[in-house]
Scaffold this active site. Structure first.
Site, PDB file in Angstrom:
ATOM      1  N   GLU A 483      -4.805  10.547   1.386  1.00 54.86           N
ATOM      2  CA  GLU A 483      -4.339   9.165   1.397  1.00 54.86           C
ATOM      3  C   GLU A 483      -5.119   8.388   0.330  1.00 54.86           C
ATOM      4  O   GLU A 483      -4.689   8.281  -0.781  1.00 54.86           O
ATOM      5  CB  GLU A 483      -4.491   8.563   2.799  1.00 54.86           C
ATOM      6  CG  GLU A 483      -3.884   7.180   2.880  1.00 54.86           C
ATOM      7  CD  GLU A 483      -3.035   6.946   4.111  1.00 54.86           C
ATOM      8  OE1 GLU A 483      -2.946   7.809   4.981  1.00 54.86           O
ATOM      9  OE2 GLU A 483      -2.439   5.849   4.179  1.00 54.86           O
ATOM     10  N   GLU A 753     -11.248   4.847  12.155  1.00 57.64           N
ATOM     11  CA  GLU A 753      -9.938   4.222  11.969  1.00 57.64           C
ATOM     12  C   GLU A 753      -9.346   3.745  13.300  1.00 57.64           C
ATOM     13  O   GLU A 753      -8.672   2.727  13.356  1.00 57.64           O
ATOM     14  CB  GLU A 753      -8.977   5.240  11.338  1.00 57.64           C
ATOM     15  CG  GLU A 753      -7.566   4.733  11.135  1.00 57.64           C
ATOM     16  CD  GLU A 753      -6.677   5.769  10.452  1.00 57.64           C
ATOM     17  OE1 GLU A 753      -6.958   6.976  10.581  1.00 57.64           O
ATOM     18  OE2 GLU A 753      -5.703   5.365   9.786  1.00 57.64           O
TER      19      GLU A 753
HETATM   20  C1  BGC Z   1      -3.637   3.629   6.335  1.00 58.44           C
HETATM   21  C2  BGC Z   1      -4.054   2.263   6.775  1.00 58.44           C
HETATM   22  C3  BGC Z   1      -3.000   1.299   6.345  1.00 58.44           C
HETATM   23  C4  BGC Z   1      -1.788   1.694   7.125  1.00 58.44           C
HETATM   24  C5  BGC Z   1      -0.608   0.815   6.991  1.00 58.44           C
HETATM   25  C6  BGC Z   1      -2.404   3.987   7.075  1.00 58.44           C
HETATM   26  O1  BGC Z   1      -1.917   5.220   6.735  1.00 58.44           O
HETATM   27  O2  BGC Z   1      -4.650   4.553   6.519  1.00 58.44           O
HETATM   28  O3  BGC Z   1      -5.341   1.989   6.637  1.00 58.44           O
HETATM   29  O4  BGC Z   1      -3.317  -0.027   6.429  1.00 58.44           O
HETATM   30  O5  BGC Z   1      -1.417   3.024   6.877  1.00 58.44           O
HETATM   31  O6  BGC Z   1       0.059   0.866   8.128  1.00 58.44           O
END
Ligand code: BGC
Length: 882
Positions: A483, A753
């Site tokens: 990501e 997270e």
């Molecule tokens: C990310 C987040 C981001 C989100 C949006 C995720 O995959 O890791 O940090 O804000 O997607 O929904």
């Protein structure tokens, strides 16, 4: 009284700008002075050329200004190294010594570039099968690094040599066998179809008269390596192969300039780096070493000519880097932990980092060391990598043999705390040296804070590390899985916290440009910046959801409060207006239901979900209010009136749509009340009911939070606003699920997270999305700094010209010692309980004032004051309960 001392000189927010993108750079300095109420009454700023000749002397200017003073001298020379200093006069007209001079590289203008992009010849893949008959073949078809070189003859030993250098991809540059600079992952990430940053290094000492060799190693990086999670197009987001560009300027004693550039005279070949990719990892086979490649006079046999490369779709604009480069910032020795079932050795850094390891070994030729990186171990003690998704995060080192060898990858990084090392047979973990190396964009550290509470200290450390690990060229969501995007909401909720820990002024100045580069023609700001890899098949970037696309407005305002940088507001005002208009056009009834795109809502909250339209509309109120503020700073009275009226109508629509007769908001979630209260959306009676309901909801949840990314930032600040500091501290200190303390009790060294990233009952959360290094929930840092320590900005005199000192004293915390290096100077707050009373020491920088507001129920012992204003200096107070 001793004279004031100007220090911490900055130009365009940087200690040493390496190239300028403006003809009128801005100068700032901090002040230090003994005694109290010290003030600057005048300054004199002098800019000097490297010859020693003066370029600009402002003369004595009667002014208290220390920040963002425009250059007003003759046209700045290009390709120059300037030095500047400042002297200041204090309140008694006593003049200071000149500050320690600072350096500015002025850089090149667009027309000064003669260099051509060069790359290795493009070789089409042989067939559909991934070949496996040479050391550069690999399952992912990740490219070997390219070595590039040319030798040149310098007319004479130059009096000055400057190397201007960049890549589409990543580079390390070498001159006569010496690596140039210490930057890593240079030149950083931008939208390479529009711009790429260049670096400038002084290399005078490295160039000699006669034969020299200039070289580079280049890798894929963000340009053509794997970035993001889209498996249909995992890499090649900006181009198909890396390219390099540099221009070496040799200034000779007679004043003449000799320029060596990248062109068709360079040669290329592959070397020991078999492949390197951010997500897959790096493999080095030391048997393929090409020692001497960067020193031997050439041309060399076995090397191919390069191809002059024409970037597609157009040559990117070459910008001087606006922010600090990424560097290696910490070394953490790895300790051997245990062997896994298959015999691999697990090493532990004790800290989740972003970076890589340095391995040193003595082994025989062809021995292979495989290093897998993981944030966590599973129940069996194996490296847990399922949450990395498609990131393989594996480095491989094959030894050359014949003595101690060191491996350290160049063009990859991982997010990890544990390293699983597969050793050659008969080798023991004691036979290898392993050190973790953390990398980050080298934003200066500016805050030191400690409390009397161990869990809170660990939380502050986790916030610090998650910031460090995710500030790599852009603020990313996470450093480990496939990501690593610059997600905008993650950054905006965290931005105030980030600014206390590190000086993020230059970092944001650069990222705002990435965001603007990703703005759609119809005004939509993107969800992530740079945008391309997120949705490679879209013609225009993926527009931002509420809270995401709103980020630039929120961060620009935060940047103003912290750094008083009006230039940034001016620069981005049209872009901010285009975004505001984008929302307004789509929602004529003043509820934000349209143009909400991926409308993520209060992302990753636990408990009942918040109403997404409510969250979106609340954010719209915030955007309107901030646009009023920004318009006010910029003097756009008409636009301020427009956004004031807009804010009113959106508030009315909000109350009408979401507030019921009992004073409950739709969805009835903590976040709904938090946003309504912190964004000041409701009238006073409804706000009072909202405050009551918020506390009821928290109590019903057993004192636990239920907030996601958007709500969490407002939790403790709102509790403070509604007079419930006691509850705010209780929530801060909680360690049962869900809470900040919960992850700490289970060993977190960075911010997770998800609140339930790992729980004793369920183990790991879904493998789909479970990072252990995501700073969004670390947004609580701003409350610890601004309320617990009590150091905050004011909007009337931003940039710490007038400081708000409003601490809260809580015996459960015991003490707080905080020092923040603002651009104007050092601010401190240190309180501690002594037998039921509080001793508080504060420090206000010269030329600044502070407005003190004691928490409710406290007063100064000697005169019973609970609020006062003071000038600079260190002061101590004894405080007592009323
Ligand atoms: C990310 C987040 C981001 C989100 C949006 C995720 O995959 O890791 O940090 O804000 O997607 O929904």
């Amino acid at each position: 009284m001793s004279p004031l001392v100007p220090y911490d000189l900055r130009c365009e927010h940087l200690a040493t700008p390496r190239g300028l993108n403006t003809s009128a750079p801005r100068f700032s300095w901090a002040l230090r002075g003994t005694g109290v109420e010290r003030r600057q009454t005048a300054y004199r700023l002098c800019v000097t050329q490297s010859s020693g000749a003066p370029l600009w002397d402002s003369g004595k200017v009667t002014s208290p200004r220390t920040q963002m003073i425009d250059y007003a001298g003759p046209v700045l020379p290009k390709d120059a190294i300037l030095s500047w200093t400042v002297t200041v006069w204090d309140e008694n007209d006593t003049v200071s010594a000149a500050a320690e001079p600072a350096t500015i590289f002025t850089g090149l203008a667009a027309g000064d570039w003669q260099a051509q992009w060069i790359a290795r010849y493009f070789v089409l893949p042989a067939g559909r099968e991934v070949p496996a008959d040479n050391p550069y073949d690999n399952r992912w078809q990740a490219r070997p690094a390219d070595y590039l070189r040319r030798d040149f003859s310098a007319r004479a030993e130059p009096v000055r040599a400057l190397l201007y250098v960049t890549a589409l991809g990543l580079y390390e540059a070498y001159l006569n066998g010496q690596r140039i600079g210490q930057d890593v992952m240079a030149p950083g990430w931008t939208d390479y179809h529009r711009r790429v940053d260049y670096q400038v290094h002084e290399v005078t000492d490295l160039v000699r008269s006669g034969g020299n060799v200039l070289g580079a190693i280049i890798g894929e990086g963000w340009y053509c390596g794997r970035v993001g999670h889209n498996q249909r197009r995992a890499g090649n987001h900006y181009g198909g192969r890396p390219a390099f560009l540099c221009q070496l300027h040799l200034t000779h004693a007679d004043g003449s300039l000799e320029i060596i550039t990248t062109d068709e005279h360079w040669q290329t070949r592959q070397g020991p780096i078999c492949y390197s990719d951010f997500l897959m990892g790096e493999m080095v086979d030391a048997r393929l070493d090409i020692t001497g490649w960067d020193t031997a006079p050439g041309p060399l046999p076995g090397w191919q000519p390069v191809e002059v490369f024409v970037p597609d779709p157009a040559a990117p604009q070459l910008d001087a880097a606006r922010m600090q480069p990424a560097r290696e910032v910490a070394r953490l020795p790895a300790t051997f932990s245990h062997r896994t079932a298959n015999g691999a050795a697990i090493f532990d850094l004790g800290q989740n980092i972003a970076g890589y390891v340095e391995l040193s070994v003595s082994a025989k030729a062809g021995d292979r060391f495989t290093l897998r990186h993981a944030e966590m171990l599973d129940a069996a003690g194996e490296a847990y990598t399922a949450n990395l998704r498609h990131a393989v995060a594996t480095d491989i080192f094959v030894t050359r043999g014949g003595g101690r060898e060191t491996f350290k990858p160049r063009f990859t990084f991982h997010g990890f705390r544990f390293v699983e090392v597969t050793l050659p047979e008969a080798m023991s973990p004691d036979d290898i040296g392993l050190v973790g190396i953390a990398i980050q964009s080298d934003t200066p550290l500016c805050g030191e804070i400690e409390t009397g509470h161990a869990q809170t200290n660990q939380l502050l450390s986790n916030i610090f590390w998650s910031q460090r690990d995710n500030f790599l060229s852009v603020p990313t969501d996470c450093p480990q899985r496939d990501e690593r995007y610059g997600w905008t909401a993650d950054a905006q909720v965290f931005w105030k916290t980030a600014g206390y820990t590190m000086d993020v002024s230059a970092f944001l100045s650069k990222w705002m440009l990435d965001i603007e580069d990703g703005q759609s023609p119809d005004g939509a700001f993107p969800d992530v910046a740079p945008t391309k890899p997120l949705n490679p098949y879209r013609l225009t970037p993926q527009p931002g959801a509420p809270g995401w696309g709103d980020a630039p407005v929120i961060m620009a305002w935060e940047h103003w409060l912290r750094y008083a940088d009006k230039g940034l507001l001016e620069r981005y005002w049209p872009a901010l207006e285009a975004w505001a208009a984008h929302i307004e056009r789509a929602n004529p009834d003043r509820l934000r239901r349209q143009a909400v795109y991926n409308n993520y809502g209060d992302w990753l909250s636990v408990g009942p979900a918040s109403d997404r339209t409510l969250v979106a509309t609340a954010y719209w109120v915030r955007v309107a209010d901030l646009m009023v503020n920004i318009a006010g700073v910029l003097g756009h009275a008409g636009r301020a009136a427009h956004y004031t009226a807009l804010g009113q109508t959106v508030r009315q629509a909000f109350a009408k749509a979401f507030l019921d007769a009992d004073g409950h908001l739709s969805g009835d979630t903590q976040t709904a009340y938090l946003l309504a209260l912190d964004f000041d959306i409701l009238d006073a009676p409804a706000s009072a009911r909202a405050a009551t309901r918020l506390v009821e909801l928290i109590e019903a949840a057993g004192g636990h939070l239920q907030t996601g990314f958007l709500g969490v930032r407002h939790l403790l600040p709102v509790l403070t606003t509604i007079g419930r500091d006691d509850l705010a501290v209780a929530m801060l200190l909680k360690d049962t699920y869900p809470s900040w303390g919960f992850s700490i009790r289970h060993g977190a060294t960075t911010i997770w997270e998800r609140w339930d990233g790992w729980t004793p009952d369920n183990g790991f959360q879904s493998t789909n999305m479970n990072s252990f290094n995501h700073y969004a929930y670390g947004s609580v840092g701003e409350w610890i700094w601004s309320r617990l320590a009590g150091i905050d900005t004011t909007s009337t005199a931003p940039g710490y010209e007038a400081i708000r000192l409003a601490p809260l004293f809580d015996e459960r915390i015991g003490m707080v010692r905080a020092r923040y290096q603002s651009h104007r100077g050092s601010v401190a707050s240190h309180w501690q309980f002594i037998e039921g009373t509080v001793h508080w020491t504060i420090d206000v920088p010269a030329n600044c004032i502070a407005h003190v507001a004691l928490p409710a129920g406290w007063r100064r012992r000697h005169d019973h004051a609970d609020g006062w204003t003071l000038g600079s200096g260190e002061q101590s107070y004894d405080l007592e309960r009323i």
